[in-house]
Design a protein around this motif. Structure first.
Motif, PDB file in Angstrom:
ATOM      1  N   HIS A  81       8.026  89.477  48.598  1.00 47.09           N
ATOM      2  CA  HIS A  81       9.022  88.551  48.042  1.00 47.09           C
ATOM      3  C   HIS A  81       9.339  87.418  49.030  1.00 47.09           C
ATOM      4  O   HIS A  81       9.409  86.257  48.642  1.00 47.09           O
ATOM      5  N   GLN A  88       6.548  85.028  48.922  1.00 48.32           N
ATOM      6  CA  GLN A  88       6.567  84.187  47.724  1.00 48.32           C
ATOM      7  C   GLN A  88       7.615  83.080  47.812  1.00 48.32           C
ATOM      8  O   GLN A  88       7.528  82.074  47.108  1.00 48.32           O
ATOM      9  N   LEU A  89       8.634  83.309  48.661  1.00 50.40           N
ATOM     10  CA  LEU A  89       9.705  82.317  48.799  1.00 50.40           C
ATOM     11  C   LEU A  89       9.474  81.381  49.985  1.00 50.40           C
ATOM     12  O   LEU A  89      10.372  80.612  50.348  1.00 50.40           O
ATOM     13  N   TYR A 109      16.268  79.779  49.451  1.00 47.97           N
ATOM     14  CA  TYR A 109      16.236  81.044  48.723  1.00 47.97           C
ATOM     15  C   TYR A 109      15.721  82.166  49.618  1.00 47.97           C
ATOM     16  O   TYR A 109      16.176  83.313  49.539  1.00 47.97           O
TER      17      TYR A 109
END
Lengths: 257, 257
Positions: B231, B234-235, B241
């Motif tokens: 995650h 992916q950010l 974020y």
């Protein structure tokens, strides 16, 4: 290809339990329920008029569809143990890509992912549970089944599902953590957390008809520095919560611009 | 002291509108509605059979209770403009302390704070709106009125209300921001945000019967480092974020211990 009439389940946890019962209620024949624990297999098999199996070698090859509903980290090893690679098989995971099937020797496969948290003892209304489907080539068959259970059926690729999972961490896991912080602040100050529950509910309901940024409220979006300073000051004894308050407030302030 | 029969409103915004109508429906006499904008005063006054006033000097002294429902930063200045300091007056704000009345010369005062977000066009069911009351000495009168509107009446001190307001920022403003981030991730990746809405609703409903920490789910509480790393990766193109993801995940991991 015909349509799906008979289904077997590999796994007997919450997803397998709720999903097999919903399919059974819709008239599908549940042939077998596999679990390494025969008691678990029997418990679920009884509910859906199926045969319980605790040896993966004893899974038949006659079902039109096999639904693998085990923990994410058991998916690959379980797939490797299945001998007949010609069955039509799907898994129910939000975070495992579709390639796992190819890698373990299958050719006819897909994803059937009901996006909801299931609790063993709480019954669910599948009509309101989004089902995300994807398939190697029999997607229409999966969509047909999903449509019989739910009004909310979506075709979602593995790449999209990965992003959906990431988004769900923010929308659900992190918002739940915000509830926890709120409850903790209430507990520490002898305030009844119940007072906030209707507002929490309304906040979640509001976004059913509005974009979240349109209904953002609070001191950050108002740019109310006086209140923000007062809140940071009140959190001076809890640096963790103060850090979260500051970071999210900064991001809301940035998003305003 | 007797009981409250007649009430006047100072302010004609969302809170004044919903609250005056609810009180009117319960049989209270709404005598006057004051707004500096006579059209606004007239619009609300008509709905509750009251007299519209746009000059604060023309507010009568005959009502049993005066409800000041104006923006937080207008409370003090409005109080100073009221000549008769002997009236029984309350404000409806969550963040302004009770001392504001003493500081502006009143002796008989309180807070009548309905804890919900009101929208002009959306009707509300007051029965499910928590009302927090506090008073200099006539608290029972306020509790009586609140009980006629709502099943959720709480006695909350100014100090507690301050903490409640802070907690609400986490529970509502920040969770709404989490919804926004989730929608943004969906939009950027061509994923339909609607897929997540039932899960968001269920997450908010779950805490009506459970402590949030008991129903915390997701990779952080499972300690699933593989997913967390994926995650964060992916950010990598959205540092804001990514920073939020890392900080909240770290806090959930810490809270587990």
């Amino acid at each position: 290809l015909g349509s799906i009439k008979s289904i077997s389940f590999i796994g007997s946890g919450n997803v397998a339990t709720h999903l097999s019962q919903a399919l059974h209620n819709q008239g599908f024949i549940i042939e077998q329920v596999f679990s390494r624990n025969i008691d678990h297999a029997l418990e679920l098999a009884e509910k859906v008029d199926a045969l319980a199996v605790d040896n993966i070698a004893n899974i038949n090859s006659s079902s039109d569809l096999y639904i693998l509903a085990v923990k994410d980290d058991a998916i690959e090893s379980t797939l490797r143990l299945i001998n007949d690679k010609n069955i039509f098989i799907v898994h129910t995971s939000g975070s495992i890509g579709i390639d796992i099937f190819k890698e373990t020797g299958f050719s006819d496969y897909g994803i059937f992912y009901p996006l909801q948290t299931f609790s063993k003892n709480k019954s669910v209304d599948f009509l309101e549970i989004p089902i995300c489907v994807e398939a190697s080539y029999e997607e229409k068959l999966l969509i047909d089944i999903a449509n019989q259970l739910s009004n909310l059926v979506y075709q979602v690729s593995s790449e999209q599902r990965k992003k959906l999972h990431l988004a769900a961490v923010f929308a659900c896991n992190f918002s739940n953590y915000m509830y926890h912080v709120a409850e903790d602040i209430c507990l520490q100050n002898d305030v009844n957390f119940n007072i906030l529950k209707p507002l929490i509910k309304e906040t979640a309901q509001k976004i059913s008809l509005n974009h979240p940024h349109e209904v953002q409220t609070g001191p950050a979006v108002r740019g109310d520095q006086k209140i923000i300073e007062s809140h940071l000051d009140q959190l001076s004894e809890n640096k963790n919560y103060q850090g979260i308050y500051r970071l999210i407030t900064d991001n809301i302030l940035k998003a305003k611009k």
